[in-house]
Scaffold this motif. Structure first.
Motif, short mmCIF file in Angstrom:
data_model
loop_
_atom_site.label_atom_id
_atom_site.label_comp_id
_atom_site.label_asym_id
_atom_site.label_seq_id
_atom_site.Cartn_x
_atom_site.Cartn_y
_atom_site.Cartn_z
N ASP A 53 0.86 -1.18 0.00
CA ASP A 53 0.00 0.00 0.00
C ASP A 53 0.90 1.23 0.00
N GLN A 55 0.34 4.13 0.53
CA GLN A 55 0.05 5.06 1.63
C GLN A 55 0.84 4.71 2.88
N ASP A 56 1.32 3.45 2.95
CA ASP A 56 1.99 2.96 4.15
C ASP A 56 3.51 2.92 4.03
#
Length: 77
Positions: A53, A55-56
């Motif tokens: 991900d 975003q991570d």
């Protein structure tokens, strides 16, 4: 380190000779550029068996082979 990562880096950088140090900055050395970045993530997802991900993660998670191993390929990552 999974040999497929170093093979991929050598494939993308035909002028690259010899081994890649685990602490070499892959981005500063221009071994991974923005055009190849998503393909590199796909390779890491394939090798790790998990989805990444975006975003991570941060760019630093992809900066060196050592960090890539620690973040994406270790069982404790």
């Amino acid at each position: 380190m999974d040999v497929r990562i170093t093979e991929w880096l050598h494939e993308k950088n035909p002028g690259l000779d010899g081994p890649i140090d685990t602490d070499e900055d892959l981005i500063e050395a221009r071994l991974i550029d923005s055009m190849d970045f998503l393909e590199f993530i796909d390779l890491l997802e394939e090798l790790s068996g998990t989805s990444i991900d975006l975003q991570d993660v941060t760019i630093d998670d992809f900066r060196t082979l050592g960090r890539v191993r620690e973040r994406f390929l270790s069982t404790t990552g």
